[in-house]
Design an enzyme around this catalytic site. Sequence first.
Site, mmCIF file in Angstrom:
data_model
loop_
_atom_site.group_PDB
_atom_site.id
_atom_site.type_symbol
_atom_site.label_atom_id
_atom_site.label_comp_id
_atom_site.label_asym_id
_atom_site.label_seq_id
_atom_site.Cartn_x
_atom_site.Cartn_y
_atom_site.Cartn_z
ATOM 1 N N CYS A 14 3.606 -2.459 7.599
ATOM 2 C CA CYS A 14 2.801 -1.706 6.641
ATOM 3 C C CYS A 14 3.573 -0.475 6.174
ATOM 4 O O CYS A 14 3.978 0.358 6.998
ATOM 5 C CB CYS A 14 1.482 -1.284 7.301
ATOM 6 S SG CYS A 14 0.487 -0.140 6.312
ATOM 7 N N GLY A 15 3.761 -0.357 4.869
ATOM 8 C CA GLY A 15 4.492 0.778 4.316
ATOM 9 C C GLY A 15 3.848 2.114 4.643
ATOM 10 O O GLY A 15 4.544 3.083 4.967
#
Length: 119
Positions: A14-15
């Site tokens: 997840c960024g």
Amino acid sequence: MATDEVVIYHNPNCGTSRKVLGMLRDAGVTPKVIEYLKTPPSRAEMTGLLGALGMKPRDILRRKGSLFGELGLDDPAKTDGDILDALGEHPVLMERPIVVSKKGTRVCRPAEKVHDLLG
């Protein structure tokens, strides 16, 4: 958790989660990193996190992706217990990242919410 320990429930894919972890490290914090997809919180831990967040199980659900719809989690008849069961079985449904510190617990989305928990 030690009183000065910072914990991040992290998904390395997840960024936003990667960004928050980087922000913590840039601030000189060495957090305990829990990759919750590999080590999901127990039901008791999830209940404790929700209490610290001031949220109900439905509030922590990640609605993106097909799993939310496939499991019918938008059904208002689903109980808190049903949702906790789904979170336990499918930890990817948990909104992320969650950061726990002596200053509080937050879902750090957007990532800048982590600033509330620092220095």
